[in-house]
Design an enzyme around this catalytic site. Structure first.
Site, mmCIF file in Angstrom:
data_model
loop_
_atom_site.group_PDB
_atom_site.id
_atom_site.type_symbol
_atom_site.label_atom_id
_atom_site.label_comp_id
_atom_site.label_asym_id
_atom_site.label_seq_id
_atom_site.Cartn_x
_atom_site.Cartn_y
_atom_site.Cartn_z
ATOM 1 N N LYS A 73 75.694 6.699 -6.753
ATOM 2 C CA LYS A 73 76.125 5.451 -7.401
ATOM 3 C C LYS A 73 75.764 5.477 -8.877
ATOM 4 O O LYS A 73 76.534 5.043 -9.732
ATOM 5 C CB LYS A 73 75.491 4.248 -6.683
ATOM 6 C CG LYS A 73 76.147 3.987 -5.339
ATOM 7 C CD LYS A 73 75.324 3.126 -4.420
ATOM 8 C CE LYS A 73 75.936 3.134 -3.025
ATOM 9 N NZ LYS A 73 75.043 2.608 -1.987
ATOM 10 N N GLN A 117 69.844 -0.985 -1.666
ATOM 11 C CA GLN A 117 70.251 0.125 -0.810
ATOM 12 C C GLN A 117 69.741 -0.127 0.606
ATOM 13 O O GLN A 117 68.560 -0.388 0.813
ATOM 14 C CB GLN A 117 69.679 1.442 -1.367
ATOM 15 C CG GLN A 117 70.148 2.680 -0.622
ATOM 16 C CD GLN A 117 71.658 2.878 -0.700
ATOM 17 O OE1 GLN A 117 72.272 2.776 -1.758
ATOM 18 N NE2 GLN A 117 72.281 3.145 0.452
ATOM 19 N N ASP A 140 77.986 -5.857 -3.920
ATOM 20 C CA ASP A 140 78.054 -5.081 -2.678
ATOM 21 C C ASP A 140 78.393 -5.993 -1.483
ATOM 22 O O ASP A 140 78.476 -5.527 -0.351
ATOM 23 C CB ASP A 140 76.692 -4.392 -2.449
ATOM 24 C CG ASP A 140 76.770 -3.244 -1.463
ATOM 25 O OD1 ASP A 140 77.853 -2.628 -1.354
ATOM 26 O OD2 ASP A 140 75.765 -2.966 -0.785
#
Ligand code: NAP
Length: 302
Positions: A73, A117, A140
């Site tokens: 990322k 994450q 996200d």
């Protein structure tokens, strides 16, 4: 849906089984175009305001797969001209400490997107961490408020894997209105938002999970199949209706998807490969959504 007649026509007879193979849905190629478009947006934001869009990734512990994903990322951020900000917290970080870090990022005007994450280490309350991300920075798509907006068809940065799948379906002109779509898996980041996005596009959706009875016979009715199970080669070719569109969101050890690709390629009309299908679209969508979020936060119309 893109039916078989989108390819060379097949002559059917009662004694003949179709022998055509599905067309591959090239997630890599589309992801490259999405990345290029995101880089353009970043340039525009920088030119208009002097602000460089910034994505903060928060990693707790050192799980090797998570380390690799955050590195990827970071690289994609840099490729698009964005600033990656990395927050690394040690194993043993408490939920309160993690929430505290996320709150600082939420208040930091130079950060435009926040990604925690996951999976996070077991003792941490993942939901509490996700809820600390304000929806305007939830690029996200993990907060419950974001999912609620996705379900209602309101503007939101949706969870990147289902949002990337929608881009792929549109790229290949897959008709969704009125078709029977089947989503296998009901996780908050994949199956549930996926089903909602398909419903919002007027598909008739069946959402299956580990308690679903008679899964193979249900799958046989589906025009569009989204496999998000986390089990290698789980969906068999024999379950798939001829001409169905098959999207494999799975990513298991050894680069294997949730669909038995060799079995599915015969009946399907379109299919995503693993790797090279859904995976690249997830990260491209993340980068694009971060650029869009930054534009909104600094008041640039793209
Ligand atoms: P998850 O949270 O483990 O959810 C798996 C879902 O599959 C659950 O809803 C579970 O049902 C269902 N399931 C399990 N066994 C089943 C069975 N026998 N029959 C029907 N349903 C069954 O996984 P996830 O995070 O959604 O991920 C799913 C897959 O997508 C994984 O392979 C993951 O690696 C992949 N993934 C890929 C990307 C990407 O960028 N390509 C991103 C995220 C995830 P219950 O709810 O009843 O337990």
């Amino acid at each position: 849906m893109c039916p078989r007649d989108a390819r060379a026509p097949i002559q059917y007879s009662l004694s003949m089984e179709p022998t055509n193979k599905a067309k591959l849905m090239d997630g890599r190629a589309l992801a490259q175009r999405v990345h290029a478009a995101a880089a353009d947006k970043v340039r525009k934001i920088l030119g208009a305001t002097g602000v460089t869009p910034c994505l903060a990734t928060v990693l707790v512990g050192s799980d090797p797969a998570s380390v690799t994903y955050t590195r990827m990322k970071r690289k994609r951020c840099l490729d698009a001209g964005m600033l990656p900000k990395r927050i690394e917290l040690p194993l043993g970080t408490t939920t309160a400490q993690l929430v505290d870090e996320i709150t600082k990022l939420a208040e930091d005007q130079s950060v435009h997107g926040i990604l925690v994450q996951h999976p996070v280490p077991k003792p941490i309350d993942k939901r509490a961490a996700f809820e600390a991300i304000p929806i305007e920075k939830d690029v996200d798509g993990v907060a419950s408020a974001t999912l609620g907006r996705v379900i209602l068809g309101m503007p939101a940065w949706a969870s990147c894997t289902p949002a990337g799948i929608m881009r792929l379906l549109d790229e290949y002109s897959v008709e969704l209105d009125g078709v029977h779509a089947m989503v296998i898996g009901r996780s908050p980041i994949l199956g549930r938002p996926m089903a909602s996005m398909l419903i919002n596009r007027h598909a008739t959706v069946t959402l299956c999970h580990s308690r679903t009875r008679g899964l193979p016979s249900l799958v046989r009715h589906a025009d569009v199949i989204i496999a998000a199970v986390g089990k290698p080669k789980f969906v068999k070719g024999g379950w798939i209706k001829v001409g169905a569109v098959v999207i494999d969101a799975g990513y298991n050890e050894g680069n294997v998807g949730d669909v038995d690709f060799d079995g599915a390629i015969e009946p399907a009309s379109l299919i995503t490969p693993v790797p090279g299908g859904v995976g690249p679209m997830t990260i491209a969508t993340l980068i694009d959504q971060t650029a869009e979020a930054a534009a909104q936060q600094v008041g640039v119309e793209l």
